[in-house]
Structures are given as C-alpha cells and as structure tokens.
Enzyme design. Structure first.
Site, PDB file in Angstrom:
ATOM      1  CB  CYS A   1      -0.896  -0.029   1.238  1.00 60.51           C
ATOM      2  SG  CYS A   1      -1.904   1.446   1.410  1.00 60.51           S
TER       3      CYS A   1
ATOM      4  CB  CYS B   1      -0.634   2.123   5.682  1.00 59.73           C
ATOM      5  SG  CYS B   1      -1.231   0.530   5.097  1.00 59.73           S
TER       6      CYS B   1
ATOM      7  CB  CYS C   1      -4.747  -1.151   1.933  1.00 60.81           C
ATOM      8  SG  CYS C   1      -3.743  -1.261   3.426  1.00 60.81           S
TER       9      CYS C   1
ATOM     10  CB  CYS D   1      -4.841   2.355   5.706  1.00 60.10           C
ATOM     11  SG  CYS D   1      -4.462   2.386   3.950  1.00 60.10           S
TER      12      CYS D   1
ATOM     13  CG  ASP E   1      20.969  -6.562 -17.086  1.00 60.34           C
ATOM     14  OD1 ASP E   1      20.738  -7.696 -17.545  1.00 60.34           O
ATOM     15  OD2 ASP E   1      20.949  -6.305 -15.875  1.00 60.34           O
TER      16      ASP E   1
END
Ligand SMILES: [Zn+2]
Length: 462
Positions: A210, A213, A232, A235, A358
C-alpha cells in the site's frame, strides 16, 4: 526578441537539414535553440491559448498522446505535439519551433507534451500546464523497486503547489498516494470487471504494498500487472471511483468497449491499448469535446510504427510490435494470445544502449503462456544480437524446442517466420532492431523504402 528569432531560425535550419538526411533532428535543433535563447521554450509555450497537457507514465504514453492529438485535430484544434524519442526538454523545444513562425507570432489551441516521469518537474518549470495525465507505473527494464518509488515521488514533488489537474489510472495502486501528497484535483479513469480479468497475479507485478501505509494490499481481481481491483486491509485504501469508466470490453482483432455511455471501436489490439483509449477518451471528454468527434477519431486512428502495426506479405498478415520492458512484453504476448489463429512468432532481442545492455529483464517477463496449446504457436524464430539468450529463455518457459529456431540475421529470420505454417505472424522486436524489421516488412510487402513513418518517429536515438 532578436535573440528569439535567431534561435528559431538556427533551429529551423537544423530541422530542415536533418529532415533532408532522413532524420528529424529533433534533439539537436532544440539544444541549439536553448543555447541561443534559454527562455525560448517558456516564450513559445506561453503562446498556447488553450491548455498545455502533459502525458507521462511508463508504458502507453506515445499511443495515448497520439490518440489525444488525433481527437483534438478532428475537433479542428491546432496542436503542438512532440514525438516519441524526443520527449526531453530539447525535443519538446524542437516541437514548438517546428510549429512556430520565425517571429514566434503563432498561437495554438493546445500543446500535448509526452515526457518521461523524471522530466515532468523540469518541464513544469518552463511550461504552464493545466493537466497531467499518467498512464501507469511499471518497472522499466533496469529499474529496481526503489527506483519506481523515487520516480513517483519526483512527479509528486514536481506538481505540488501548481494549478494543475491530475488524470490518474484508478486501477493502479501505485498512484494512490498522489492525491494526498499533492493536494491537487484529480480525475480518474478505470475499468469495470472484464472477461479478461484473473484472480491471481500472473505478470511481473509492482505495487504489492500500500502506498499509504506500507501493508500488503489485497486484490479482488487483476486486469493485468498490478492494475485491478485492490484494497488495503490495514488502512482501507482502495480504488477511487472512476469518473470515466471503461466497460463491456471486447478484445480480439480490434478493441470494442464503452467509456461511460459512448461505445468506441478501435483497430488496436490488447488490454494495454484499451487503457490508452480509455485515457484518451476520458481526458478529451473532460475537455468538453463532443462524443461523436471522439468516437470517429478513435475508430480512424491507426497504430503507428511498431505499435501493433499491420503488414500484408503475400496473403498473410504480419503484426509488428515494439517490446521494451517486462510488462510491455507480457501485454504484447497477451494480445497475440487473444488472437486464436495459428501463428508464427519472431522475436528480435538486441542489447544496444537504447535497448538496455542488461537483457536479464526477459526473465521477468511471463513467457510461460506461450507453451500452452491455446497459444496455437506453430513456429518461433529467435533473432537479433542476443537470439541465443532469447531461445534459452523460451526453453525455460516450456516452449517445445522443436518449435524454436535461431536465426540471428533479422532479414532471414523474418522471412523464415513469415514462411512458417501459421496463418498470421507476429514480429516482436526491441528498440534498435525495430526500424530494420519495419523496413524488411515494408520491402516484403512490396512498398518502396519507408520515407515517411506514420504517426511518430521513434528512431531518433538508435
Ligand atoms: Zn494501507
């Protein structure tokens, strides 16, 4: 004033010369103009009478901004619009100069500026933008997780305190702290449940935690990557209600969907392009453009070079797709898997600077679906400078080795793929091989050398 005229004149000469040599001279012209008159971009941007709109995000910003440009053009508006590959300050300066008169006396209705996330703040110091649209946040080839957080913070800090409206993807949890952190007005676009959603995460995914939070978030469904219906548990942070809701999505040879109450059709393919369409329709509807104009412009908008661009070689169809990061790769594969016809696949992997040196990012992409019977894969040609690495990756993805061929030469590789038993061919390529692949396809299709590249010029750097 004289300084401005000299700067514009010098840049216009450079633009003309480089066009004669077949490239757009986008970056150099702007650099010279900014050296001669450091205030040039500010002055030209101030001549936009309507609004300056900035488009940023990891994937889809070129397609989205081209669609918005098409809609504004169809609405009869004059638009300054920079090209992909020229999306830093120099390239944007060139776009204004190319559209300007020598005395900088011309006005435009809108400026539509596509730019990388890290360039949003410097750009806002020079142009007074009224709207910022963010497509999505995905990890690019070489970024690590911390990099993405930093990118989002750069945007937050760049827009804070300005008079600007944010257009955010309601399905992307990585955007969920932007309203709180910026305090700015936000409009949201997002999808309702679709027939293509899945319950478990399949793709290389960001946004596990989240943004408010730090706890792990839960999903009811995924559209793709981290885009989906989330909440979430700690929260309560969850998808904001979209102001512009995409629904009734049908993906196949084309995209059919509704945005609020308008039905739109597009010759594009793939869920990620459905998001690009949704974003373009949302912001232009928000600008008050009539539904009929938007609908018509989206229906007529043809994919540009390497963005699901179609070719016909003999009687067979071939589709060219640019692949540049794991999520883009996943999504291109998903789009071609939605096409149920037997297919030949060509994959060109280069590791030049513009591709990313890469190539380990191919291990982050979800290639396993290619091994399933539903993929209807008849043949797979690995090509480009790192064709062997691509073949190894596919082998580990479970693709039957007798389907895989290695042909590092692009020309013979494409011919081999097109000659395969599949009804259609998909030509996937990283950045620096894309233009060469496109040239080969045009030649095989029987077109003369590609003088004009439709829509965009993405080859400036290669
Ligand atoms: Zn939370």
């Amino acid at each position: 004033m004289l300084r401005t005229i000299i700067a514009i004149a010098a840049a216009k000469i450079i633009i003309n010369i480089s066009r004669r040599f077949g490239n757009q001279g986008t970056v150099l012209a702007g650099r010279v103009a900014r050296w001669l008159d450091p205030g040039i971009l500010k002055k030209l941007a101030a001549r936009v009478t309507g609004e300056v709109i900035i488009i940023t995000g990891t994937n889809g910003k070129t397609t989205t901004s081209n669609m918005i440009a098409q809609i504004l053009g169809a609405n009869g508006n004059s638009v300054v619009h920079n090209q992909a590959g020229a999306n830093m300050l120099n390239g944007i300066t060139t776009a204004f100069i190319a559209a300007s008169s020598l005395k900088a006396s011309r006005h435009w209705d809108y400026a539509l500026l596509e730019t990388d996330e890290a360039n949003v703040a410097p750009l806002l110091n020079e142009v007074n933008a009224g709207q910022l649209l963010i497509t999505n946040f995905f990890r690019d080839q070489l970024d690590r997780y911390g990099e993405l957080d930093r990118t989002i913070r750069l945007i937050s800090e760049g827009v804070r305190g300005r008079d600007i409206r944010l257009w955010l993807n309601a399905d992307d949890p990585l955007m969920s702290a932007l309203p709180r952190d910026t305090g700015l007005p936000c409009s949201y676009y997002g999808f309702a449940a679709t027939a293509y959603d899945h319950e478990a995460q399949q793709d290389s995914r960001e946004g596990r935690y989240c943004m408010l939070c730090g706890e792990e978030i839960e999903y009811r469904r995924f559209h793709f990557a981290q885009l989906g219906a989330y909440r979430c548990p700690h929260c309560g942070n969850s998808n904001p209600a979209p102001d512009y809701l995409g629904s009734d999505l049908q993906l196949g040879h084309e995209i059919v969907m509704k945005v609020n109450d308008i039905e739109v059709n597009s010759p594009y393919q793939g869920f990620y392009n459905a998001y690009n369409i949704l974003a373009a329709v949302a912001i232009t509807k928000g600008m008050g453009i009539a539904d009929a104009v938007i609908k018509e412009a989206i229906a007529r908008f043809q994919p540009q070079a390497g963005r699901m661009e179609r070719f016909t070689v003999g009687i067979k169809e071939a589709t060219l797709i640019l692949v540049k990061n794991p999520t883009g790769f996943d999504q291109s594969l998903q789009a071609l898997l939605n096409d149920r016809r037997p297919k030949n696949l060509f994959l060109a992997l280069n590791d030049n600077a513009a591709d990313g040196r890469d190539i380990s990012w191919i291990w982050d992409a979800e290639l396993e679906p290619l091994s399933s019977a539903e993929a209807e894969l008849c043949m797979l040609v690995c090509s480009g400078l790192r064709s062997g690495d691509m073949a190894v990756r596919l082998k580990y993805a479970g693709v039957a080795t007798d389907l895989i061929q290695i042909e590092s030469d692009l020309d013979s590789g494409i011919q081999k793929a097109l000659g395969g038993p599949g009804k259609v061919s998909y030509i996937l390529s990283t950045y620096t091989a894309l233009f060469k692949c496109r040239k080969i396809l045009l030649r095989l299709q029987g077109d003369p050398a590609p003088s004009a590249i439709p829509g965009e010029r993405i080859y400036g750097k290669s």
